[in-house]
Design a protein around this motif. Structure first.
Motif, PDB file in Angstrom:
ATOM      1  N   ASP A  79      43.403  35.774 -16.587  1.00 35.77           N
ATOM      2  CA  ASP A  79      43.265  35.015 -15.345  1.00 35.77           C
ATOM      3  C   ASP A  79      43.507  33.545 -15.631  1.00 35.77           C
ATOM      4  OD1 ASP A  79      42.543  37.303 -14.010  1.00 35.77           O
ATOM      5  OD2 ASP A  79      40.411  36.833 -13.946  1.00 35.77           O
ATOM      6  N   ALA A  80      44.246  32.893 -14.770  1.00 35.85           N
ATOM      7  CA  ALA A  80      44.526  31.470 -14.957  1.00 35.85           C
ATOM      8  C   ALA A  80      44.656  30.806 -13.593  1.00 35.85           C
ATOM      9  CB  ALA A  80      45.808  31.285 -15.752  1.00 35.85           C
ATOM     10  N   TRP A  81      44.582  29.488 -13.603  1.00 38.96           N
ATOM     11  CA  TRP A  81      44.781  28.713 -12.393  1.00 38.96           C
ATOM     12  C   TRP A  81      45.275  27.330 -12.792  1.00 38.96           C
ATOM     13  CZ3 TRP A  81      45.972  29.957  -7.860  1.00 38.96           C
ATOM     14  CH2 TRP A  81      45.866  29.077  -6.786  1.00 38.96           C
ATOM     15  N   LEU A  82      46.301  26.857 -12.103  1.00 38.86           N
ATOM     16  CA  LEU A  82      46.904  25.554 -12.368  1.00 38.86           C
ATOM     17  C   LEU A  82      46.635  24.631 -11.190  1.00 38.86           C
ATOM     18  CD1 LEU A  82      48.955  23.580 -13.797  1.00 38.86           C
ATOM     19  CD2 LEU A  82      50.741  24.790 -12.556  1.00 38.86           C
ATOM     20  N   VAL A  83      46.084  23.458 -11.481  1.00 43.64           N
ATOM     21  CA  VAL A  83      45.884  22.418 -10.466  1.00 43.64           C
ATOM     22  C   VAL A  83      46.784  21.260 -10.870  1.00 43.64           C
ATOM     23  CG1 VAL A  83      44.232  20.834  -9.401  1.00 43.64           C
ATOM     24  CG2 VAL A  83      43.482  23.104 -10.124  1.00 43.64           C
ATOM     25  N   GLU A  84      47.705  20.901 -10.004  1.00 40.37           N
ATOM     26  CA  GLU A  84      48.638  19.819 -10.321  1.00 40.37           C
ATOM     27  C   GLU A  84      48.423  18.676  -9.348  1.00 40.37           C
ATOM     28  OE1 GLU A  84      53.145  19.148 -11.821  1.00 40.37           O
ATOM     29  OE2 GLU A  84      52.644  21.059 -10.907  1.00 40.37           O
ATOM     30  N   GLY A  85      48.374  17.459  -9.897  1.00 38.43           N
ATOM     31  CA  GLY A  85      48.086  16.296  -9.081  1.00 38.43           C
ATOM     32  C   GLY A  85      49.288  15.682  -8.405  1.00 38.43           C
ATOM     33  N   TYR A  86      50.489  15.896  -8.941  1.00 35.86           N
ATOM     34  CA  TYR A  86      51.681  15.173  -8.465  1.00 35.86           C
ATOM     35  C   TYR A  86      51.354  13.687  -8.439  1.00 35.86           C
ATOM     36  CZ  TYR A  86      53.130  19.854  -7.268  1.00 35.86           C
ATOM     37  OH  TYR A  86      53.430  21.190  -7.332  1.00 35.86           O
ATOM     38  N   GLY A  87      50.775  13.259  -9.520  1.00 35.48           N
ATOM     39  CA  GLY A  87      50.198  11.937  -9.693  1.00 35.48           C
ATOM     40  C   GLY A  87      48.823  12.182 -10.283  1.00 35.48           C
ATOM     41  N   PRO A  88      47.942  11.206 -10.272  1.00 38.73           N
ATOM     42  CA  PRO A  88      46.583  11.468 -10.765  1.00 38.73           C
ATOM     43  C   PRO A  88      45.869  12.460  -9.845  1.00 38.73           C
ATOM     44  CG  PRO A  88      46.896   9.134 -10.222  1.00 38.73           C
ATOM     45  CD  PRO A  88      48.149   9.848  -9.840  1.00 38.73           C
ATOM     46  N   LEU A  89      45.013  13.306 -10.433  1.00 36.32           N
ATOM     47  CA  LEU A  89      44.193  14.195  -9.610  1.00 36.32           C
ATOM     48  C   LEU A  89      43.156  13.335  -8.919  1.00 36.32           C
ATOM     49  CD1 LEU A  89      43.913  17.089 -12.146  1.00 36.32           C
ATOM     50  CD2 LEU A  89      44.783  17.307  -9.827  1.00 36.32           C
ATOM     51  N   ARG A  90      43.180  13.328  -7.617  1.00 32.27           N
ATOM     52  CA  ARG A  90      42.267  12.475  -6.853  1.00 32.27           C
ATOM     53  C   ARG A  90      41.335  13.330  -6.013  1.00 32.27           C
ATOM     54  NH1 ARG A  90      47.163   9.117  -5.742  1.00 32.27           N
ATOM     55  NH2 ARG A  90      46.977   7.334  -7.158  1.00 32.27           N
ATOM     56  N   GLY A  91      40.072  12.969  -6.059  1.00 34.04           N
ATOM     57  CA  GLY A  91      39.089  13.614  -5.211  1.00 34.04           C
ATOM     58  C   GLY A  91      38.545  14.914  -5.777  1.00 34.04           C
ATOM     59  N   GLY A  92      37.340  15.208  -5.367  1.00 37.57           N
ATOM     60  CA  GLY A  92      36.722  16.475  -5.686  1.00 37.57           C
ATOM     61  C   GLY A  92      36.358  16.650  -7.151  1.00 37.57           C
ATOM     62  N   ALA A  93      36.048  17.898  -7.470  1.00 37.46           N
ATOM     63  CA  ALA A  93      35.609  18.238  -8.818  1.00 37.46           C
ATOM     64  C   ALA A  93      36.734  18.093  -9.836  1.00 37.46           C
ATOM     65  CB  ALA A  93      35.049  19.660  -8.833  1.00 37.46           C
ATOM     66  N   ALA A  94      37.989  18.254  -9.425  1.00 34.21           N
ATOM     67  CA  ALA A  94      39.112  18.128 -10.366  1.00 34.21           C
ATOM     68  C   ALA A  94      39.187  16.711 -10.934  1.00 34.21           C
ATOM     69  CB  ALA A  94      40.423  18.501  -9.688  1.00 34.21           C
ATOM     70  N   GLU A  95      39.087  15.719 -10.095  1.00 35.61           N
ATOM     71  CA  GLU A  95      39.103  14.329 -10.575  1.00 35.61           C
ATOM     72  C   GLU A  95      37.902  14.064 -11.480  1.00 35.61           C
ATOM     73  OE1 GLU A  95      39.389   9.727  -8.938  1.00 35.61           O
ATOM     74  OE2 GLU A  95      38.757  11.301  -7.540  1.00 35.61           O
ATOM     75  N   GLU A  96      36.762  14.567 -11.073  1.00 35.75           N
ATOM     76  CA  GLU A  96      35.531  14.399 -11.856  1.00 35.75           C
ATOM     77  C   GLU A  96      35.648  15.071 -13.227  1.00 35.75           C
ATOM     78  OE1 GLU A  96      30.899  15.286 -10.919  1.00 35.75           O
ATOM     79  OE2 GLU A  96      32.239  15.336  -9.171  1.00 35.75           O
ATOM     80  N   LEU A  97      36.259  16.267 -13.246  1.00 33.90           N
ATOM     81  CA  LEU A  97      36.412  17.000 -14.503  1.00 33.90           C
ATOM     82  C   LEU A  97      37.352  16.258 -15.461  1.00 33.90           C
ATOM     83  CD1 LEU A  97      35.906  19.465 -16.280  1.00 33.90           C
ATOM     84  CD2 LEU A  97      37.727  20.653 -14.995  1.00 33.90           C
ATOM     85  N   VAL A  98      38.466  15.762 -14.954  1.00 37.33           N
ATOM     86  CA  VAL A  98      39.392  15.009 -15.811  1.00 37.33           C
ATOM     87  C   VAL A  98      38.684  13.791 -16.397  1.00 37.33           C
ATOM     88  CG1 VAL A  98      41.474  13.561 -15.818  1.00 37.33           C
ATOM     89  CG2 VAL A  98      41.524  15.816 -14.746  1.00 37.33           C
ATOM     90  N   ALA A  99      37.932  13.074 -15.572  1.00 30.97           N
ATOM     91  CA  ALA A  99      37.198  11.893 -16.056  1.00 30.97           C
ATOM     92  C   ALA A  99      36.176  12.293 -17.121  1.00 30.97           C
ATOM     93  CB  ALA A  99      36.517  11.176 -14.904  1.00 30.97           C
ATOM     94  N   ARG A 100      35.458  13.391 -16.914  1.00 29.33           N
ATOM     95  CA  ARG A 100      34.449  13.838 -17.882  1.00 29.33           C
ATOM     96  C   ARG A 100      35.112  14.238 -19.197  1.00 29.33           C
ATOM     97  NH1 ARG A 100      29.655  17.441 -16.756  1.00 29.33           N
ATOM     98  NH2 ARG A 100      29.515  16.076 -14.953  1.00 29.33           N
ATOM     99  N   LEU A 101      36.194  15.016 -19.116  1.00 26.19           N
ATOM    100  CA  LEU A 101      36.899  15.442 -20.332  1.00 26.19           C
ATOM    101  C   LEU A 101      37.453  14.240 -21.100  1.00 26.19           C
ATOM    102  CD1 LEU A 101      38.810  18.578 -19.005  1.00 26.19           C
ATOM    103  CD2 LEU A 101      36.944  18.565 -20.688  1.00 26.19           C
ATOM    104  N   ARG A 102      38.026  13.293 -20.381  1.00 29.65           N
ATOM    105  CA  ARG A 102      38.578  12.110 -21.052  1.00 29.65           C
ATOM    106  C   ARG A 102      37.466  11.283 -21.667  1.00 29.65           C
ATOM    107  NH1 ARG A 102      43.655   9.319 -18.580  1.00 29.65           N
ATOM    108  NH2 ARG A 102      43.811   8.793 -20.789  1.00 29.65           N
ATOM    109  N   GLY A 103      36.325  11.194 -21.014  1.00 32.41           N
ATOM    110  CA  GLY A 103      35.192  10.479 -21.573  1.00 32.41           C
ATOM    111  C   GLY A 103      34.663  11.146 -22.828  1.00 32.41           C
ATOM    112  N   LEU A 104      34.540  12.471 -22.805  1.00 34.51           N
ATOM    113  CA  LEU A 104      34.046  13.207 -23.965  1.00 34.51           C
ATOM    114  C   LEU A 104      35.005  13.126 -25.148  1.00 34.51           C
ATOM    115  CD1 LEU A 104      32.634  16.366 -22.180  1.00 34.51           C
ATOM    116  CD2 LEU A 104      31.289  14.662 -23.456  1.00 34.51           C
ATOM    117  N   SER A 105      36.292  13.014 -24.842  1.00 31.94           N
ATOM    118  CA  SER A 105      37.301  13.008 -25.910  1.00 31.94           C
ATOM    119  C   SER A 105      37.615  11.602 -26.399  1.00 31.94           C
ATOM    120  CB  SER A 105      38.587  13.654 -25.421  1.00 31.94           C
ATOM    121  OG  SER A 105      39.237  12.825 -24.468  1.00 31.94           O
TER     122      SER A 105
END
Length: 157
Positions: A129-155
Motif C-alpha cells: 500500500d502506498a500514497w503519494l502527496v505532491e505539492g506542485y510547490g511546497p506542501l501547504r496546509g494541513g497535516a502534510a505541511e506539518e509533517l514535512v516541517a517535523r521531519l525536516r526539524g528532526l533531521s
C-alpha cells in the motif's frame, strides 16, 4: 520483584509503532514513480523537495525509527547529496506516525498556484500500500505541511 515482572510484561506486550489501520487512500507501490521506488522504505515515509535554484533534500523514515536525511547545495542534484542517519526514540516516532496517519487520510485541496521551480512530495508506504502527496510547490496546509516541517526539524535539514 513483582513490579519488575509487571514492567517486563508491559514492555513485551507493547506494540512497535505502526501506521493506523482503517480506511485510507492507497495505490499499489509499483504505481509510484519509478525514480523513487529504490529509495522507499518497505514501511515508512519518504519526503523530498527541491528545485532549480533551491537546495534539494530528502528524508526516509522507517517504522523502526531509522531516519536518513540527505541534502545538497542549491543547484546541485540528488546524486550530490551528503547523508546523515539518526534513530528516533519511540515517543518521537509515535508522534511522527500519528501526524503521518493524519496526512495520509486528509483531503487536500488542489494547489491552484503551482510553483514551477520547486516541489515537495510525501510518500507513505506500508508494504504494497502506498500514497503519494505532491505539492506542485511546497506542501501547504494541513497535516502534510506539518509533517514535512517535523521531519525536516528532526533531521536537521
Amino acid at each position: 520483584m513483582r513490579r519488575a515482572a509487571v514492567v517486563l510484561l508491559f514492555l513485551a506486550c507493547a506494540q512497535r509503532p505502526e501506521f493506523a489501520r482503517g480506511e485510507r487512500p492507497t495505490i499499489a507501490r509499483d504505481k509510484l514513480p519509478k525514480v523513487v521506488q529504490p529509495l522507499l522504505p518497505e514501511r515508512g515515509i519518504y519526503a523530498a523537495g527541491g528545485g532549480t535554484i533551491s537546495a534539494p533534500w530528502r528524508i526516509r523514515l522507517t517504522l523502526d525509527g531509522e531516519l536518513r536525511a540527505g541534502a545538497a547545495k542549491a543547484g546541485a542534484s540528488f546524486a550530490d547529496m551528503s547523508e546523515t542517519t539518526a534513530k528516533l526514540d519511540e515517543p518521537a516516532l509515535r508522534g511522527v506516525l500519528e501526524l503521518a496517519d493524519r496526512a495520509w487520510r486528509e483531503k487536500r485541496e488542489p494547489n491552484l498556484h503551482p510553483t514551477a521551480d520547486y516541489d515537495e512530495i510525501l510518500i507513505f508506504v506500508d508494504g504494497n500500500d502506498a500514497w503519494l502527496v505532491e505539492g506542485y510547490g511546497p506542501l501547504r496546509g494541513g497535516a502534510a505541511e506539518e509533517l514535512v516541517a517535523r521531519l525536516r526539524g528532526l533531521s536537521g535539514s
